[in-house]
Scaffold this active site. Structure first.
Site, PDB file in Angstrom:
ATOM      1  N   TYR A 199     -29.993  37.510 113.860  1.00  0.00           N
ATOM      2  CA  TYR A 199     -29.789  37.176 112.432  1.00  0.00           C
ATOM      3  C   TYR A 199     -28.840  37.880 111.665  1.00  0.00           C
ATOM      4  CZ  TYR A 199     -34.560  35.525 113.415  1.00  0.00           C
ATOM      5  OH  TYR A 199     -35.880  34.864 114.028  1.00  0.00           O
ATOM      6  N   PRO A 291     -37.864  28.806 107.971  1.00  0.00           N
ATOM      7  CA  PRO A 291     -37.872  29.060 109.504  1.00  0.00           C
ATOM      8  C   PRO A 291     -37.479  30.446 109.674  1.00  0.00           C
ATOM      9  CG  PRO A 291     -36.273  27.355 109.157  1.00  0.00           C
ATOM     10  CD  PRO A 291     -37.054  27.578 107.779  1.00  0.00           C
ATOM     11  N   LYS A 295     -42.232  31.380 112.175  1.00  0.00           N
ATOM     12  CA  LYS A 295     -43.752  31.160 111.891  1.00  0.00           C
ATOM     13  C   LYS A 295     -44.254  29.805 111.948  1.00  0.00           C
ATOM     14  CE  LYS A 295     -44.085  35.328 112.321  1.00  0.00           C
ATOM     15  NZ  LYS A 295     -44.344  35.660 113.707  1.00  0.00           N
TER      16      LYS A 295
END
Ligand code: FAS
Ligand code: PHB
Length: 388
Positions: A199, A291, A295
Site C-alpha cells: 500500500y 476498498p 473489508k
C-alpha cells in the site's frame, strides 16, 4: 412457488447464505437481476479474513480456496521511498489473511449451488418485495415477460448498493461519506511485484500492488473521482504506478497487457437498521466501505454468519432471539470495519484540500504507525479481521 428464504441477489452474500442454509436443509430461491456470466465477470475483492475462509469451508465451498488461495503473513506500507512491513502474523498471535479473488469465491459458490440442484433465477426483472412487515411476505418478479410470485418465510436483501431491498423500506437512517477520488484498477497476467501486498502513499497519489495468483497481478492507482478509464492506456498506467512506488518495488513491476481495467468510486455508507420484520439487509445492500481496508467482502461474510445463526435457531428451535439480535450484532462489527477502512483511506491517500498542516499530520501518523508496536498491532488486528 413457495420457499423458506427468498434471497435477492446472487453475489457473495446471497450465494453464501444460500449455501449455509442448504447445509441445514432450509430451502432458498435466489433471484438475480443479471446473467450468471455478468455476475462472474465482476472483478472486485481479493483478500479474505480467516473468518470468511472458515465460513466458506462450513458451506462446503472452500476446496479450491484451500488449494489455490495464498496465505499472507504481512503487508507493506510504502512512503518516503521505502517499504515498511507490517508483520500481521507476529502482531496478532499467528493470524493471517488469504489472497483469493472474489470472482473465484462467487464461482465456487455458484458451482456448489448448481451441483445441489438449488434454484437461482438469473435475469429476474422487476423484483419487488411485499408484506415483509407482516406475517406472509412474498416477492414478485418477471422472467421472459411472465410474472411470478414466491411466497416465503423470510426475505434476505443481498442485492448490493444499487439493489431494490434497501429502497423497499422507508424507515431507514443512512450515514455516508464520499471521497474526492476513485481507484483505477487493472488485472494483468504478469507476476506480482512483491510476494505480499504493498500500500503506497505518494505525493502523486495512492497505489496498491496486489495479486490473484503467482502469475496474475492486480494493481490500483488513486485517480480523480470523475476520471474516465478511456484516458488510461496500459503504458500510462504502468508508468504512473511505478512513479508512486519505492525504487526497488517499481523495478520489480512486470508490465504487460491488462485484460481488465475499471474505475471504482470510493464511499463509506451504512444503513440502519438492517432488519425490517421479515426482511434482512445483508452485505453491500446495507453498507459500503472504501476498498483500502479489504473489508467489503469480509463484512458481507460476517453479516451472513450472524443471519445464518439466527435463521438456524429459528428453524431448529422456533426462537426469534437470533433474528431479533441480527441488526445490532451486525452493525457493531460493520461500524468497526467502516472506521478502519475510513482510517486506512485517510492515511494513505492524497486529499486535495488537506493543506500543509494536514499533510504533516498524515506523515506523522505513518511514521508513528510503523515505529510503534501498539499502533502496528492495532492496524494488524483490524486487517486480519476483528472477532465476530
Ligand atoms: P454484490 O453487489 O456483490 O451482489 C449483489 C447482487 O445483487 C449482484 O449480483 C446484483 O446484480 C444483484 N442485484 C442488484 N439489484 C438487484 C435486484 N433489484 N434484483 C435482483 N438482483 C439484484 N471489497 C473488497 O474487500 N476489496 C475490493 O477491492 C473491492 N473492490 C470493489 C470494487 C467495486 C467496483 C465494487 C462495486 C465493490 C468492491 N468491493 C471490494 C466490495 C465488494 O467486494 C462487495 O463487498 C461484495 O461484492 C459484497 O457482496 P454482496 O453483498 O453480495 O453484493
Ligand atoms: C485486491 O486484490 O483487489 C485488493 C486487495 C486489498 C485491498 C483492496 C483490493 O485493500
Amino acid at each position: 412457488m413457495r420457499t423458506q428464504v427468498a434471497i435477492i441477489g446472487s453475489g457473495p452474500s446471497g450465494l453464501l447464505l444460500g449455501q449455509l442454509l442448504a447445509t441445514i436443509g432450509v430451502e432458498t430461491v435466489i433471484l438475480e437481476r443479471s446473467s450468471r456470466e455478468h455476475v462472474l465477470g465482476r472483478v472486485r475483492a481479493g483478500v479474505l479474513e480467516q473468518g470468511t475462509v472458515d465460513l466458506l469451508g462450513e458451506a462446503g465451498a472452500a476446496d479450491r480456496l484451500h488449494a489455490e488461495g495464498l496465505p499472507h503473513a504481512g503487508i507493506s506500507l510504502a512512503f518516503d521511498g521505502r517499504l515498511h512491513r507490517i508483520d500481521l502474523t507476529a502482531l496478532t498471535g499467528g493470524k493471517h489473511v488469504t489472497v483469493y479473488g472474489q470472482t473465484e469465491v462467487t464461482h465456487d459458490l455458484m458451482d456448489k449451488r448448481e451441483a445441489a440442484g438449488l434454484v437461482t433465477v438469473y435475469e429476474a426483472a422487476n423484483v419487488a418485495l411485499h408484506d415483509f412487515d407482516g406475517t406472509a411476505p412474498f416477492v414478485t418478479y418477471d422472467k421472459d415477460g411472465v410474472g411470478h410470485r414466491i411466497d416465503c418465510d423470510f426475505i434476505a436483501g443481498c442485492d448490493g448498493y444499487h439493489g431494490v431491498s434497501r429502497r423497499s423500506e422507508g424507515a431507514l437512517k443512512t450515514f455516508e461519506r464520499t471521497y474526492p477520488f476513485g481507484w483505477l484498477g487493472v488485472l494483468a497476467e504478469v507476476p506480482p511485484a512483491d510476494h505480499e501486498l504493498v500500500y503506497a502513499n505518494h505525493e502523486r497519489g495512492f497505489a496498491l500492488c496486489s495479486m490473484r495468483s503467482p502469475h496474475r497481478s492486480r494493481y490500483y492507482v488513486q485517480c480523480p473521482a470523475d476520471e474516465r478509464v478511456e484516458a488510461w492506456s496500459d503504458d500510462r498506467f504502468w508508468d504512473e504506478l511505478r512513479r508512486r512506488l519505492p525504487p526497488q518495488t517499481a523495478a520489480a513491476v512486470t508490465t504487460g497487457p491488462s485484460f481488465e481495467k475499471s474505475i471504482a468510486p470510493l464511499r463509506s455508507f451504512v444503513a440502519e437498521p438492517m432488519r425490517f420484520g421479515k426482511l434482512f439487509l445483508v452485505g453491500d445492500a446495507a453498507h459500503i466501505v472504501p476498498p483500502t481496508g479489504a473489508k467489503g467482502l469480509n463484512l458481507a461474510a460476517s453479516d451472513v454468519r450472524y443471519l445464518f445463526a439466527g435463521l438456524r435457531e429459528f428453524y431448529r428451535e422456533r426462537s426469534q432471539a437470533g433474528l431479533d439480535a441480527y441488526s445490532a450484532k451486525a452493525l457493531a462489527r460493520v461500524w468497526k470495519a467502516v472506521r478502519f477502512s475510513w482510517w486506512m483511506t485517510t492515511i494513505l491517500h492524497r486529499f486535495p484540500e488537506t493543506g500543509e498542516f494536514g499533510q504533516r499530520i498524515q506523515e506523522a501518523e505513518l511514521d508513528y504507525l510503523v515505529h510503534s508496536k501498539a499502533a502496528s498491532t492495532a492496524l494488524a488486528e483490524n486487517y486480519v479481521g476483528l472477532p465476530y
